[in-house]
Write an enzyme that holds these catalytic residues in place. Sequence first.
Site, PDB file in Angstrom:
ATOM      1  N   LYS A  22      11.578  14.034 -15.643  1.00 49.69           N
ATOM      2  CA  LYS A  22      10.849  12.821 -16.035  1.00 49.69           C
ATOM      3  C   LYS A  22      10.412  12.895 -17.498  1.00 49.69           C
ATOM      4  O   LYS A  22      10.604  11.954 -18.264  1.00 49.69           O
ATOM      5  CB  LYS A  22       9.610  12.661 -15.132  1.00 49.69           C
ATOM      6  CG  LYS A  22       8.597  11.675 -15.651  1.00 49.69           C
ATOM      7  CD  LYS A  22       7.378  11.574 -14.769  1.00 49.69           C
ATOM      8  CE  LYS A  22       6.295  12.597 -15.008  1.00 49.69           C
ATOM      9  NZ  LYS A  22       5.341  12.327 -16.094  1.00 49.69           N
ATOM     10  N   ASN A  23       9.801  14.025 -17.876  1.00 49.78           N
ATOM     11  CA  ASN A  23       9.196  14.092 -19.208  1.00 49.78           C
ATOM     12  C   ASN A  23      10.219  14.297 -20.324  1.00 49.78           C
ATOM     13  O   ASN A  23       9.875  14.205 -21.505  1.00 49.78           O
ATOM     14  CB  ASN A  23       8.114  15.177 -19.254  1.00 49.78           C
ATOM     15  CG  ASN A  23       6.887  14.753 -18.457  1.00 49.78           C
ATOM     16  OD1 ASN A  23       6.760  13.587 -18.077  1.00 49.78           O
ATOM     17  ND2 ASN A  23       5.983  15.697 -18.202  1.00 49.78           N
ATOM     18  N   CYS A 117      -7.556   8.370 -19.010  1.00 47.92           N
ATOM     19  CA  CYS A 117      -6.620   8.775 -17.968  1.00 47.92           C
ATOM     20  C   CYS A 117      -7.391   9.673 -17.024  1.00 47.92           C
ATOM     21  O   CYS A 117      -8.375  10.301 -17.424  1.00 47.92           O
ATOM     22  CB  CYS A 117      -5.489   9.530 -18.662  1.00 47.92           C
ATOM     23  SG  CYS A 117      -4.411  10.453 -17.596  1.00 47.92           S
ATOM     24  N   ARG A 122      -7.321  12.069 -23.576  1.00 51.85           N
ATOM     25  CA  ARG A 122      -5.963  11.960 -24.102  1.00 51.85           C
ATOM     26  C   ARG A 122      -5.835  10.971 -25.265  1.00 51.85           C
ATOM     27  O   ARG A 122      -5.134   9.953 -25.172  1.00 51.85           O
ATOM     28  CB  ARG A 122      -4.982  11.614 -22.979  1.00 51.85           C
ATOM     29  CG  ARG A 122      -5.021  12.630 -21.861  1.00 51.85           C
ATOM     30  CD  ARG A 122      -4.045  12.340 -20.762  1.00 51.85           C
ATOM     31  NE  ARG A 122      -2.671  12.642 -21.151  1.00 51.85           N
ATOM     32  CZ  ARG A 122      -1.626  12.455 -20.341  1.00 51.85           C
ATOM     33  NH1 ARG A 122      -1.803  11.971 -19.134  1.00 51.85           N
ATOM     34  NH2 ARG A 122      -0.420  12.763 -20.729  1.00 51.85           N
ATOM     35  N   ASP A 306       1.109  21.330 -16.002  1.00 54.91           N
ATOM     36  CA  ASP A 306       1.671  20.489 -14.936  1.00 54.91           C
ATOM     37  C   ASP A 306       1.972  21.278 -13.656  1.00 54.91           C
ATOM     38  O   ASP A 306       2.379  20.693 -12.655  1.00 54.91           O
ATOM     39  CB  ASP A 306       2.949  19.781 -15.430  1.00 54.91           C
ATOM     40  CG  ASP A 306       2.648  18.759 -16.513  1.00 54.91           C
ATOM     41  OD1 ASP A 306       1.472  18.384 -16.671  1.00 54.91           O
ATOM     42  OD2 ASP A 306       3.590  18.339 -17.216  1.00 54.91           O
ATOM     43  N   ARG A 398       5.462   8.410  -9.007  1.00 56.22           N
ATOM     44  CA  ARG A 398       5.653   8.298 -10.460  1.00 56.22           C
ATOM     45  C   ARG A 398       6.531   9.420 -10.987  1.00 56.22           C
ATOM     46  O   ARG A 398       7.217   9.246 -11.988  1.00 56.22           O
ATOM     47  CB  ARG A 398       4.299   8.383 -11.192  1.00 56.22           C
ATOM     48  CG  ARG A 398       3.408   7.211 -10.962  1.00 56.22           C
ATOM     49  CD  ARG A 398       2.191   7.316 -11.824  1.00 56.22           C
ATOM     50  NE  ARG A 398       2.579   7.501 -13.229  1.00 56.22           N
ATOM     51  CZ  ARG A 398       1.733   7.556 -14.233  1.00 56.22           C
ATOM     52  NH1 ARG A 398       0.443   7.425 -14.009  1.00 56.22           N
ATOM     53  NH2 ARG A 398       2.154   7.729 -15.464  1.00 56.22           N
TER      54      ARG A 398
END
Length: 421
Positions: A22-23, A117, A122, A306, A398
């Site tokens: 994803k990133n 967030c 952030r 993460d 997500r």
Amino acid sequence: MDKFIIEGGKPLRGEVTISGAKNAALPILCSSILAQERCTYANIPKLRDISTITDVLATLGVHTESWQNNTLVLDPSGIHAFDAPYELVKSMRASILVLGPLLARFGKAKVSLPGGCSIGVRPIDMHLKALAKMGADIAISHGYVIASAQGLTGARIVFDTPTVGGTENIMMAATLARGKTVIEGAAREPEIFDLACVLNKMGACIQGAGESTITIDGVDSLNGVEYSIIPDRIETGTFLVAAAITKGTLTLKNTRADQISAIIDKLQDMGVEIRVENNNEIFVNGNHDLKAVQVETVPYPGFPTDMQAQIMALACVAEGVSSITETIFENRFMHVPELMRMGADLEERGPTVIVRGVRRFQGASVMATDLRASASLILAALNASGHTEIRRIYHLDRGYEALDQKLKRIGADVVRERGTL
Ligand code: EPU
């Protein structure tokens, strides 16, 4: 809103194919703004965040020609707008990654400030300061960043702390700037290296990506590209923990062991048996006693933030006292009270959580609060006695492609109940 119902205690066995990252995908899709022609991307995971970024790109005029079998074809030749609206940016902060490419190619951009967030404040101050140093005029007005430039100019950018998104935004902006840009203190994540590979394939001139100094020589224009993105290292790490926490055995395919050395090292320290075959295949055997661990999240190549919530779930059922320190985000312990509802013995001391191992989680009703917190609750539920209901699973959708399907195929008892609060 969907929820998961998990009956715990089933050892996971079999093979899992890891999806694209994803990133890596998010900045790479934004980089299509820089291209004159069609871009074809393979190994793009089917995720809500990817749909959000294609929606943002669509508002600019980047047309999605097709998205089949994880291959996404984007046509940026009709870009006619330069605004990323609040409605889209608020649902995904990574939308800010259109700022650098829009400024570099069109000299103007209006992008909503992402706002707070759940895992931390952030800010994007480092992105904006760096773009200003490259000659952009930047104003904040009514919740939007309004930026313009008569052609960006190469500059020496020094990041005091590494920022993944900041490095990506500036690297993209610098590809079409006049002259040389040097980014010092750059983030070194594999996703940044992947973005540099795709940009270089489009005709950019980037050296040093993956190291802390990146040099970019600006070029006049960039071409279309065909590119396959890297596997998701956090999904890989999550399945390694899934095997360990259920005392199962899994073979993970289509992955990259070299990009998760810090995760493999910590899991091996805990007693998890892990063998790497040819870098792209990892075998994990969780049928061993687990020992306590000390973890501190740091920028790559250190242990990733993460994976903090997932390794905490594992430490909860390891013998002894573990400590887990979060140094990247100031509010990334939202899973702690939920794990405690499932029987974990946790004590928060500022940026550190002290984990006293218990024998096993107990099923309970819990609430997912963010993407990686959801993953930790699912891991705990896979281990737990009895059944667990996890609500607000949209956070999970997500960032993990078809996680319930993948878990079912390797023996987990997971049911997705649709449309419940
Ligand atoms: N920061 C600032 N100012 C800035 C930019 C960052 O103070 O201008 C701070 C942040 O608040 C944070 C730290 O610097 O405390 C690091 O933030 P960074 O910019 O590196 O993070 P990001 O680009 O916003 C990406 C990932 C995150 C991942 C972090 C850290 C994407 C789309 N997101 O975020 O992924 O946690 O890097 O590795 O690549 C996730 O996938 O669950 C996720 C949150």
